[in-house]
Design a protein around this motif. Structure first.
Motif, PDB file in Angstrom:
ATOM      1  N   ARG A  15      34.950 -21.303 -39.936  1.00 40.10           N
ATOM      2  CA  ARG A  15      35.134 -22.640 -40.494  1.00 40.10           C
ATOM      3  C   ARG A  15      33.909 -23.036 -41.318  1.00 40.10           C
ATOM      4  NH1 ARG A  15      38.526 -26.012 -35.873  1.00 40.10           N
ATOM      5  NH2 ARG A  15      40.383 -24.786 -36.211  1.00 40.10           N
ATOM      6  N   ASP A  27      35.663 -25.898 -31.328  1.00 37.93           N
ATOM      7  CA  ASP A  27      36.689 -26.858 -31.709  1.00 37.93           C
ATOM      8  C   ASP A  27      36.037 -28.205 -32.021  1.00 37.93           C
ATOM      9  OD1 ASP A  27      39.312 -28.007 -31.998  1.00 37.93           O
ATOM     10  OD2 ASP A  27      39.058 -28.891 -30.007  1.00 37.93           O
ATOM     11  N   ASP A  39      34.821 -30.014 -36.021  1.00 36.59           N
ATOM     12  CA  ASP A  39      35.251 -31.333 -36.511  1.00 36.59           C
ATOM     13  C   ASP A  39      34.043 -32.164 -36.947  1.00 36.59           C
ATOM     14  OD1 ASP A  39      37.920 -30.740 -35.922  1.00 36.59           O
ATOM     15  OD2 ASP A  39      38.311 -32.730 -35.088  1.00 36.59           O
TER      16      ASP A  39
HETATM   17 MG    MG Z   1      40.337 -28.849 -33.541  1.00 32.14          MG
END
Ligand code: MG
Ligand code: IPM
Length: 363
Positions: free
Chosen positions: A106, A247, A251
């Protein structure tokens, strides 16, 4: 070249943004000779409604038979009361597991044009360019035992965070390899002051670092890392961490760059990769044609780079996005006074047009 691509739009804004990603893929034919054979599959709530299963066998087979998967998003209020194992999200989790996608990349990069859209001051965020490498098929998301069981007080909910040394080593190795091609820094994030699983994580990562003299390794506790991301995000190059921590931290990293609507991801590991925006199904804005498709378009760029080995085309897509932003076009999430607000489909069209311009000017 003709590539077989599985397209799983999913729920909420998923179909709207995926349609733009598909548009961009199709726009690569003229300038780059890239042809895609696209096949749609059901996933998430859409698949539950049609078949009762968030990941029907036909969808999984379609993904296995493809060279890459373009994924939208899953979930929504309609399915919120289902038990965890029946929810739309389970479809995505099962897909990750079935395809052994242990690595979730990411990247969070700040576009200069969007510096004002960040919730942090420009001097803090200017030049952010970091990559979260999140372990994706282990940890507390998948550990056993799990479930809700009767207990003297009523009920007890259980999840288990567990990692084997092999699982840690393979994700860490990838992070080190990626750091080598970037700025040579890895921050490994854990909670080794409290969790046994993190003690092992830290030990394995440290041991592996011995084989990478050219990469600098630092360890951070996850609470500190969350703070550091807000305090001084430019200290980070590659962050490697477990499923749950990744996770959450991804964000946070996404928001630094202005909007979670900008951030793409690649899930790699097995033979077929899944490429999806980091954002969720955003049911509050679904169906309105206002969602930001750039995360999905940039996921297409990651697909071109990591799954199809078409790095020229990948770069062209990224430049086209940057160009459209520099021209002052914005979706609602990153809108500012003086810019030109556009909807989801228009943004997709603008990127395609920019792609053709760039290709034309490159001869
Ligand atoms: Mg997520
Ligand atoms: C993500 C999402 C998923 C996750 C959900 C939808 C299962 O939040 O990709 O970050 O928790 O991994």
């Amino acid at each position: 070249m003709t590539y077989r691509i599985a397209v799983l739009p999913g729920d909420g804004v998923g179909p709207e943004v995926v349609a733009q990603g598909v548009k961009v893929l199709c726009a690569l034919e003229a300038p780059f000779g890239i042809r895609c054979e696209l096949q749609e599959g059901l996933v998430g709530g859409a698949a539950i409604d049609a078949t009762g299963d968030p990941l029907p066998e036909a969808t999984l087979q379609l993904c296995r038979d493809s060279q890459a998967v373009l994924f939208g998003s899953v979930g929504g209020p309609k399915w919120d009361d289902l038990p965890p194992d029946k929810r739309p999200e389970r479809g995505l989790l099962r897909l990750r597991q079935a395809l052994d996608l242990f690595a979730n990349l990411r990247p969070a990069k700040l576009y200069n044009a969007l510096i004002e859209a960040s919730s942090l001051r420009p001097e803090v965020v200017q030049g952010i360019d970091l990559l979260v490498v999140r372990e994706l098929v282990g940890g507390i998301y998948f550990g056993q035992p799990r479930g809700i069981e009767p207990d003297a007080s009523g009920e007890r909910g259980i999840n288990t965070m567990s990692y084997s040394s092999a699982e840690i080593a393979r994700i860490a190795r990838l992070a080190f390899d990626l750091a080598r091609r970037r700025r040579g820094r890895v921050t490994s994030v854990d909670k080794a002051n409290v969790l046994d699983v993190s003690v092992l994580w830290r030990r394995e990562v440290t041991e592996l670092a011995g084989g990478y003299d050219d990469v600098e390794l630092e360890h951070q506790y996850v609470d500190n890392c969350a703070m550091q991301l807000i305090r001084d995000p430019r200290q980070f190059d590659v962050i490697v961490t477990s499923n749950l921590f990744g996770d959450i931290l991804s964000d946070v990293a996404a928001m630094l760059t202005g909007s979670i609507g900008m951030l793409p991801s690649a899930s790699l590991g097995g033979t077929v990769g899944v490429f999806e925006p980091v954002h969720g199904s955003a049911p509050d804005i679904a169906g309105q044609g206002i969602a930001n498709p750039i995360a999905t378009v940039n996921s297409v760029a990651m697909m071109l780079q990591y799954a199809l080995d078409e790095s020229h085309a990948a770069q062209a897509v990224e430049s086209a996005v940057e160009r459209v932003l520099n021209q002052g076009y914005r979706t609602a999430d990153v809108m500012r006074p003086g810019a030109t607000q556009v909807g989801t489909a228009e943004m997709g069209d603008l990127v395609c047009a920019a792609l053709n311009d760039t290709a034309a000017s490159a001869g």
